[in-house]
Design a protein around this motif. Structure first.
Motif, PDB file in Angstrom:
ATOM      1  N   ILE A 146      -6.031  -2.060   7.013  1.00  0.00           N
ATOM      2  CA  ILE A 146      -4.775  -2.949   7.153  1.00  0.00           C
ATOM      3  C   ILE A 146      -3.711  -2.128   7.723  1.00  0.00           C
ATOM      4  CG2 ILE A 146      -3.700  -4.830   5.200  1.00  0.00           C
ATOM      5  CD1 ILE A 146      -6.084  -5.322   3.511  1.00  0.00           C
ATOM      6  N   ALA A 147      -2.856  -1.208   6.859  1.00  0.00           N
ATOM      7  CA  ALA A 147      -2.073  -0.924   7.649  1.00  0.00           C
ATOM      8  C   ALA A 147      -2.079  -0.358   8.799  1.00  0.00           C
ATOM      9  CB  ALA A 147      -1.870   0.686   6.529  1.00  0.00           C
ATOM     10  N   PHE A 206      -5.849  -3.187  -5.046  1.00  0.00           N
ATOM     11  CA  PHE A 206      -4.411  -2.301  -5.222  1.00  0.00           C
ATOM     12  C   PHE A 206      -3.845  -2.174  -6.092  1.00  0.00           C
ATOM     13  CE2 PHE A 206      -4.380  -2.170   0.096  1.00  0.00           C
ATOM     14  CZ  PHE A 206      -6.064  -1.910   0.180  1.00  0.00           C
ATOM     15  N   GLN A 247      -0.295   1.473  -4.050  1.00  0.00           N
ATOM     16  CA  GLN A 247      -0.884   1.465  -2.769  1.00  0.00           C
ATOM     17  C   GLN A 247      -0.604   0.249  -1.715  1.00  0.00           C
ATOM     18  OE1 GLN A 247      -4.812   1.013  -4.839  1.00  0.00           O
ATOM     19  NE2 GLN A 247      -5.481   2.986  -4.594  1.00  0.00           N
ATOM     20  N   VAL A 276       1.294   0.636   1.743  1.00  0.00           N
ATOM     21  CA  VAL A 276       0.646  -0.003   2.750  1.00  0.00           C
ATOM     22  C   VAL A 276       1.640  -1.321   3.581  1.00  0.00           C
ATOM     23  CG1 VAL A 276      -1.022  -2.041   3.746  1.00  0.00           C
ATOM     24  CG2 VAL A 276      -1.645  -0.164   2.254  1.00  0.00           C
ATOM     25  N   SER A 277       2.601  -1.582   2.801  1.00  0.00           N
ATOM     26  CA  SER A 277       3.798  -2.996   3.070  1.00  0.00           C
ATOM     27  C   SER A 277       5.263  -1.229   3.985  1.00  0.00           C
ATOM     28  CB  SER A 277       4.289  -3.008   2.052  1.00  0.00           C
ATOM     29  OG  SER A 277       3.853  -3.862   1.457  1.00  0.00           O
ATOM     30  N   ILE A 334       3.954   1.175   5.737  1.00  0.00           N
ATOM     31  CA  ILE A 334       3.408   1.099   7.019  1.00  0.00           C
ATOM     32  C   ILE A 334       3.975  -0.168   8.006  1.00  0.00           C
ATOM     33  CG2 ILE A 334       1.747   1.885   8.393  1.00  0.00           C
ATOM     34  CD1 ILE A 334       0.353   3.583   5.895  1.00  0.00           C
ATOM     35  N   MET A 389      -4.079  -7.937  -0.487  1.00  0.00           N
ATOM     36  CA  MET A 389      -4.511  -6.421  -0.842  1.00  0.00           C
ATOM     37  C   MET A 389      -4.562  -6.956  -2.515  1.00  0.00           C
ATOM     38  SD  MET A 389      -1.770  -4.700   1.311  1.00  0.00           S
ATOM     39  CE  MET A 389      -0.402  -5.637   1.361  1.00  0.00           C
ATOM     40  N   MET A 448      -7.003   0.780   2.482  1.00  0.00           N
ATOM     41  CA  MET A 448      -5.902   0.556   3.565  1.00  0.00           C
ATOM     42  C   MET A 448      -5.432   1.297   4.550  1.00  0.00           C
ATOM     43  SD  MET A 448      -4.491   2.998  -0.266  1.00  0.00           S
ATOM     44  CE  MET A 448      -2.639   3.030   0.233  1.00  0.00           C
ATOM     45  N   VAL A 449      -6.519   1.820   5.480  1.00  0.00           N
ATOM     46  CA  VAL A 449      -6.385   2.429   6.908  1.00  0.00           C
ATOM     47  C   VAL A 449      -6.154   1.292   7.887  1.00  0.00           C
ATOM     48  CG1 VAL A 449      -7.005   3.841   8.547  1.00  0.00           C
ATOM     49  CG2 VAL A 449      -6.252   4.952   6.735  1.00  0.00           C
TER      50      VAL A 449
END
Length: 416
Positions: free
Chosen positions: A321-322, A255, A259, A263-264, A266, A249, A318-319
């Motif tokens: 990896i999340a 990121f 951001q 993500v973290s 999520i 990231m 992001m989507v």
């Protein structure tokens, strides 16, 4: 036990939230200032080395001394390390080797606190409901895992690194003072001698006590297989994932702090949902749940690094990896909570400190080497082939160690 539950959750929230802010700040600062996945992996490896040194000693200590006093004393030491680091950075500025030194000290302190709490759960809460209690505790911890990175990502741009360390210090002090009011049921010791005689005997028999813990694990078929499983998988899975997300990231996808925080968070949501399900679900066969959850985690691990190889918009990266991190974190709860519940119910109270510490030590013994190894490979931009290797090792190890006879034996022991 209502008071104990409230205090334990307050302490958990305080330490987890402060720790989340601290970890985020240190991780982002190292990768942002140095741009080196290797430095980041070294800091992570130091944590493992300290735990490997501290856990065997803490096991004997936790089984031989008042666990409440141990928790309070070591939490006070933890707070002092944070105070020192904050003052040093404010006066002299950031120095990577000073951070490594503090990480080394904290890596010895924190495992003692963690082991003392793990060994004390059946002193604090009803043994028959321990799986649901562990599930509820995990729910609070993962809620903080969900909120912590978001909070840290937001405040990272407004506070200095010393200020973020002070936030953790305040949280640590809240935990320390709240734990003073915990009520522990009577602790069972291996011997009943008092005063100086007991202390002298403890020193003389330290080696035999520690060895007895190893012998207990080796003669217990299920614990022995779980130990082998943990050693091998931690050396690849945990070592890899302790470096991978932040490296991808921050270093590769660039990121921003907010951001990374989103993500973290999520990831934390996945863990929260997993722990919520397990706090309501009655587990009858912990190891079969562990077996299939490991297989699913290994498969998801393969997909984590794909945004590095395909040019996609930041939002899509992001989507992706999340989502993958969400799934992995959720299924990981179906590994950690059943394993913890099995050990809490089957290991005698007077041996828990040693058994948990030995299990933790041997599980982590290969992590420092693995962490630096993965850090070097990720530094060179080698991601998918490394994760493919890790996934294969996880799948093979799980299906060899968690065999049908081991699962059947664990069921009998767990239902006693």
């Amino acid at each position: 036990m209502g008071k104990n539950y409230f205090i334990y959750i307050l302490s958990t929230i305080a330490v987890s939230l402060g720790g989340s802010v601290y970890t985020f700040a240190i991780s982002y600062f190292i990768l942002q200032e140095t741009g080196s996945a290797l430095y980041f992996s070294i800091n992570t490896a130091i944590l493992s080395v300290g735990s490997i040194i501290a856990l065997p000693l803490s096991g004997v200590l936790v089984d031989s001394r008042d666990r409440k006093k141990i928790i309070i004393s070591f939490e006070a030491l933890s707070a002092l390390t944070l105070l020192f680091l904050s003052i040093y950075i404010s006066i002299f500025g950031f120095h990577i080797y000073v951070l490594f030194f503090i990480t080394a000290i904290r890596s010895i302190i924190n495992p003692v606190i963690s082991n003392a709490f793990d060994a004390s759960l059946t002193q604090l809460f009803d043994k028959e409901d321990i799986q649901k209690t562990i599930g509820k505790i995990a729910t609070y911890k993962t809620t903080i895992t969900l909120l912590g990175p978001v909070l840290a990502g937001i405040i990272y741009g407004f506070l200095t690194l010393p200020s973020m360390i002070v936030v953790f210090l305040i949280m640590q002090l809240i935990s320390l003072f709240s734990n003073v009011f915990l009520d522990f049921s009577k602790q069972i010791y291996e011997d009943n001698q008092d005063g100086a005689a007991k202390f002298e005997n403890w020193l003389k028999r330290f080696g035999s006590k520690l060895t007895f813990g190893y012998r207990y694990i080796l003669k217990t078929e299920v614990l022995k297989k779980l130990l082998i499983l943990s050693m091998i998988i931690n050396s690849v899975g945990v070592a890899s994932f302790s470096v991978l997300p932040e490296t991808i990231m921050i270093k590769e996808l660039k990121f921003s702090p907010s951001q990374v925080g989103i993500v973290s968070a999520i990831f934390g949501l996945g863990a929260l949902i997993g722990s919520l399900i397990l706090s309501k679900l009655k587990i009858y066969n912990p190891l079969i749940m562990v077996k299939y959850a490991f297989a699913i985690v290994a498969i998801f691990l393969l997909f984590f690094t794909l945004p590095v190889y395909y040019e996609v918009k930041t939002v899509l990266a992001m989507v992706h990896i999340a989502f993958v991190g969400f799934a992995m974190a959720g299924f990981f709860q179906f590994i950690s909570i059943p394993m913890s519940s099995y050990m809490q119910k089957t290991v005698p109270d007077e041996l828990k400190g040693r058994v948990f510490s030995i299990n933790g030590t041997l599980s982590m013994v290969l992590i420092p080497i693995g962490t630096i190894f993965y850090g070097l490979l990720y530094e060179k931009g080698i991601y998918f082939p490394v994760n493919l290797f890790s996934a294969i090792v996880i799948l093979v190890t799980v299906y060899v160690t968690v065999s049908k006879p081991v699962i059947m034996r664990s069921m009998k022991e767990y239902s006693r």
